[in-house]
Design an enzyme around this catalytic site. Sequence first.
Site, PDB file in Angstrom:
ATOM      1  N   GLU A  30      99.595  50.566  92.717  1.00  0.00           N
ATOM      2  CA  GLU A  30      98.978  51.758  92.138  1.00  0.00           C
ATOM      3  C   GLU A  30      98.568  52.744  93.225  1.00  0.00           C
ATOM      4  OE1 GLU A  30      99.055  52.559  89.098  1.00  0.00           O
ATOM      5  OE2 GLU A  30      99.836  50.639  88.395  1.00  0.00           O
ATOM      6  N   HIS A  64     107.001  54.461  90.408  1.00  0.00           N
ATOM      7  CA  HIS A  64     107.172  53.035  90.120  1.00  0.00           C
ATOM      8  C   HIS A  64     108.644  52.715  89.877  1.00  0.00           C
ATOM      9  CE1 HIS A  64     102.979  52.131  90.072  1.00  0.00           C
ATOM     10  NE2 HIS A  64     102.697  52.786  88.953  1.00  0.00           N
ATOM     11  N   HIS A  95     103.530  59.940  89.382  1.00  0.00           N
ATOM     12  CA  HIS A  95     103.004  58.597  89.681  1.00  0.00           C
ATOM     13  C   HIS A  95     103.861  57.539  88.989  1.00  0.00           C
ATOM     14  CE1 HIS A  95      99.741  55.454  89.929  1.00  0.00           C
ATOM     15  NE2 HIS A  95     100.381  55.052  88.833  1.00  0.00           N
ATOM     16  N   GLU A  96     104.111  57.718  87.691  1.00  0.00           N
ATOM     17  CA  GLU A  96     104.879  56.720  86.939  1.00  0.00           C
ATOM     18  C   GLU A  96     106.325  56.629  87.418  1.00  0.00           C
ATOM     19  OE1 GLU A  96     103.645  54.524  85.011  1.00  0.00           O
ATOM     20  OE2 GLU A  96     101.651  55.396  85.199  1.00  0.00           O
TER      21      GLU A  96
END
Length: 306
Positions: free
Chosen positions: A222, A150, A146-147
């Site tokens: 997100e 970004h 997920h991070e």
Amino acid sequence: MPANRPLSRYAPDQGLTTRMVTTMFLIGLLYVVFVGTLLAILRSSWPIILLIAGAVFIAQFWFSDRIAAFSMGAREVTPEQAPELHGAVDRICALADMPKPRVAIAQSDVPNAFATGRNEKTALVCATTGLLRRLEPEELEGVLAHELSHVAHRDVAVMTIASFLGVLAGVMTRIALWGGFSRADSGRDPNTAIAMILIPVVSAVVYAISFLLTRVLSRYRELSADRAAALLTGRPSALASALTKVTGEMARIPTEDLRKAEPYNAFWFAPAFSSKESLARLFSSHPTLEQRLDQLAKISAQLARP
């Protein structure tokens, strides 16, 4: 390397790209209007205003990611110091076909993670000690995927830069008030007294607009990161489990620790709230847990189809 080669194997998100471009355009326009307003009000101080505005903008672009990482207590670690964390990052980077970022750990019991950096070369991914202690390996990889999405989508750079405009507005206002006139002048000159009222008002408006712009973008990014991570790893259930566990554990964290983490919610994997009545909940940087879990359930169902 072919010119049209994708930056990574993360699924592209045209909606996110459109929102980032729009947000940066509006943030830039807001910055220009803000500086222009200061110049119009404080005509005699225009060289100082332009010099400081340019210097702060450059510093904001080059150092805002480092400032954010330092503020959240990130400490870079080597593979020898954190073999499990580095191993998880290595696996995600290999899966995504992207350069490995710097890896850091923050000494905090708040179970969370974040990423910063203007681009892949300056990127840093950080996990807290609370997160590392609570998650299983598959859950940790889901959070890291997920991070790192970004970083791959470059929305972390947009958020880092955009989130500092409110701070910049406050700094510029204090400098303008300090350098533009004195208390003695304000007592004799009605125009100066009016200016001393207008500048804080303009600064507050700039902060409010930039705050709302970044919150709208943050909620979408997100969901985009959850979707990209689930598709990359092929394990949306692991990410859903991590989300549920992290959100549930927040209620057990001391209020003092949550208050320290709350100002940086726009960067965290999951938001930290110091109280149920917190204004941060009303203007949350993240979609609700239900929205995130619902999206992951739909992705899981899609991946299960023959």
